[in-house]
Design a protein around this motif. Structure first.
Motif, PDB file in Angstrom:
ATOM      1  N   HIS A   1      39.563   9.335  25.220  1.00  0.00           N
ATOM      2  CA  HIS A   1      39.570   9.650  23.606  1.00  0.00           C
ATOM      3  C   HIS A   1      38.485  10.172  22.243  1.00  0.00           C
ATOM      4  CE1 HIS A   1      42.918   6.728  22.232  1.00  0.00           C
ATOM      5  NE2 HIS A   1      43.138   6.750  23.215  1.00  0.00           N
ATOM      6  N   THR A   2      38.460  11.069  22.331  1.00  0.00           N
ATOM      7  CA  THR A   2      37.049  11.684  20.806  1.00  0.00           C
ATOM      8  C   THR A   2      37.970  11.141  19.258  1.00  0.00           C
ATOM      9  OG1 THR A   2      36.919  13.398  22.478  1.00  0.00           O
ATOM     10  CG2 THR A   2      36.000  13.626  20.440  1.00  0.00           C
ATOM     11  N   ILE A   3      37.334  10.499  18.729  1.00  0.00           N
ATOM     12  CA  ILE A   3      36.710  10.060  17.885  1.00  0.00           C
ATOM     13  C   ILE A   3      36.488   9.833  16.612  1.00  0.00           C
ATOM     14  CG2 ILE A   3      38.001   7.681  15.974  1.00  0.00           C
ATOM     15  CD1 ILE A   3      38.170   6.003  19.204  1.00  0.00           C
ATOM     16  N   GLN A   4      35.942  10.546  15.945  1.00  0.00           N
ATOM     17  CA  GLN A   4      35.400  11.081  14.411  1.00  0.00           C
ATOM     18  C   GLN A   4      35.326   9.957  13.386  1.00  0.00           C
ATOM     19  OE1 GLN A   4      35.712  14.703  11.610  1.00  0.00           O
ATOM     20  NE2 GLN A   4      33.549  14.699  11.834  1.00  0.00           N
TER      21      GLN A   4
ATOM     22  N   HIS B   1      29.543   6.297  10.558  1.00  0.00           N
ATOM     23  CA  HIS B   1      28.249   5.122  10.867  1.00  0.00           C
ATOM     24  C   HIS B   1      28.899   4.369   9.944  1.00  0.00           C
ATOM     25  CE1 HIS B   1      24.405   3.290  12.294  1.00  0.00           C
ATOM     26  NE2 HIS B   1      24.707   3.430  13.588  1.00  0.00           N
ATOM     27  N   SER B   2      28.201   2.510  10.509  1.00  0.00           N
ATOM     28  CA  SER B   2      29.121   1.801  10.132  1.00  0.00           C
ATOM     29  C   SER B   2      28.578   1.357   8.716  1.00  0.00           C
ATOM     30  CB  SER B   2      29.107   0.428  11.351  1.00  0.00           C
ATOM     31  OG  SER B   2      27.550   0.004  12.180  1.00  0.00           O
ATOM     32  N   SER B   3      26.657   1.492   8.896  1.00  0.00           N
ATOM     33  CA  SER B   3      26.267   1.222   7.901  1.00  0.00           C
ATOM     34  C   SER B   3      26.414   2.343   6.680  1.00  0.00           C
ATOM     35  CB  SER B   3      24.608   2.020   8.256  1.00  0.00           C
ATOM     36  OG  SER B   3      23.955   3.654   8.657  1.00  0.00           O
TER      37      SER B   3
ATOM     38  N   ASP C   1      38.565   8.922   1.837  1.00  0.00           N
ATOM     39  CA  ASP C   1      37.335   8.264   1.614  1.00  0.00           C
ATOM     40  C   ASP C   1      36.591   7.948   2.478  1.00  0.00           C
ATOM     41  OD1 ASP C   1      38.875   8.140  -0.985  1.00  0.00           O
ATOM     42  OD2 ASP C   1      39.729   5.611  -0.539  1.00  0.00           O
ATOM     43  N   GLU C   2      36.697   7.549   3.447  1.00  0.00           N
ATOM     44  CA  GLU C   2      36.081   7.038   5.229  1.00  0.00           C
ATOM     45  C   GLU C   2      35.600   8.275   4.680  1.00  0.00           C
ATOM     46  OE1 GLU C   2      37.390   5.262   8.155  1.00  0.00           O
ATOM     47  OE2 GLU C   2      36.127   6.153   9.625  1.00  0.00           O
ATOM     48  N   MET C   3      35.893   9.718   5.319  1.00  0.00           N
ATOM     49  CA  MET C   3      35.288  10.851   5.591  1.00  0.00           C
ATOM     50  C   MET C   3      34.544  11.013   4.416  1.00  0.00           C
ATOM     51  SD  MET C   3      35.865  10.730   8.491  1.00  0.00           S
ATOM     52  CE  MET C   3      35.014  12.344   9.001  1.00  0.00           C
TER      53      MET C   3
ATOM     54  N   SER D   1      28.888  11.115   9.203  1.00  0.00           N
ATOM     55  CA  SER D   1      30.432  11.367  10.824  1.00  0.00           C
ATOM     56  C   SER D   1      29.354  11.165  12.006  1.00  0.00           C
ATOM     57  CB  SER D   1      30.817  12.572  10.274  1.00  0.00           C
ATOM     58  OG  SER D   1      30.621  13.641  10.564  1.00  0.00           O
ATOM     59  N   GLU D   2      30.270  10.373  12.739  1.00  0.00           N
ATOM     60  CA  GLU D   2      29.498  10.646  14.050  1.00  0.00           C
ATOM     61  C   GLU D   2      30.917  10.885  15.386  1.00  0.00           C
ATOM     62  OE1 GLU D   2      27.381   6.886  14.673  1.00  0.00           O
ATOM     63  OE2 GLU D   2      29.317   5.491  14.525  1.00  0.00           O
TER      64      GLU D   2
END
Length: 245
Positions: free
Chosen positions: A78-81, A84-86, A99-101, A106-107
């Protein structure tokens, strides 16, 4: 005589997660106690953050699983974009992927996930502590006919491919209940139950045969669903003949 609730489990893919280390997300070769009790909770409508109800499920019911077809294990890369949790913590609530992106930062996360394919088994639960058991086995079996939340086999991407046909059987031992359940078994067209099968179970129940051949540690006792914490338990293993009761 003891009552047992039998639940058929089959899907093209399942993921009964073991201990996750780094990028590796392994799967056990058979359903876990936490996965099956999670299905029971979903059928009954018990939410993950309802700690009291989850704890009563954990304390109230015993668990066993009989493997009828072991299936094969595959590994997926799996490759997931993700963000970061912070960055996520800075936002109170993320409604959508967009909203997230839009938060930026991004990581890429890499993981290898194991999936158990074409595995057929029968899970079994019984009441081991009447004070903690909030629901009767008949109520649990009925809930699977009209589950409140979606059911899945360990991972959300792995739904059951067939109805689980949960039902309650009264028998003098665990083996007797399982043998009664698979008589005339027609879960899959053309599928034949082998004479010798693998059985995994907990102590505290009349198993109906001689001592198990192996005992192992398995980390699938539920400590907290909301914090995703589990503890070890003893799981016993035996090979049994379903033609000899």
């Amino acid at each position: 005589m003891t009552k047992f609730c039998l639940i058929n489990l089959y899907g093209p893919m399942a993921g009964y997660g073991g201990i996750a280390v780094g990028e590796m997300r392994s799967s056990w070769s058979r359903p876990s106690r936490s996965a099956v009790l999670g299905m029971v909770a979903a059928a009954l409508g018990i939410r993950r953050d309802d700690e009291e109800a989850q704890n009563r499920l954990q304390a109230g019911y015993g668990f066993s699983v009989m493997v009828l077809q072991p299936g094969i294990m595959i590994q997926d890369f799996h490759t997931i974009q993700s963000v970061h949790s912070s960055s996520l913590k800075k936002m109170n609530h993320v409604m959508t992927r967009r909203d997230e992106m839009n938060l930026g930062d991004s990581e890429t996360i890499l993981s290898r996930r194991e999936y158990l394919c074409d595995h057929v088994s029968v899970a079994c639960v019984w009441i081991r502590d009447a004070e903690s058991a909030q629901f009767s086995l008949e109520e649990i079996a009925a809930s699977f006919r009209n589950p409140v939340f979606c059911l899945y086999l360990g991972r959300k991407s792995c739904p059951p491919a067939l109805p689980v046909h949960a039902r309650v059987i009264q028998a003098d031992s665990l083996k007797s209940a399982l043998v009664q359940h698979i008589e005339g078994f027609d879960l899959l067209n053309g599928f034949r139950v082998p004479d010798r099968v693998s059985l995994y179970f907990e102590d505290g129940i009349d198993i109906g045969f001689d001592d198990p051949v192996m005992v192992m540690k398995r980390r699938d006792n539920i400590l907290s669903r909301s914090r995703w914490q589990f503890s070890d338990r003893n799981e016993y293993y035996a090979r049994i003949s379903v033609s000899e009761v």
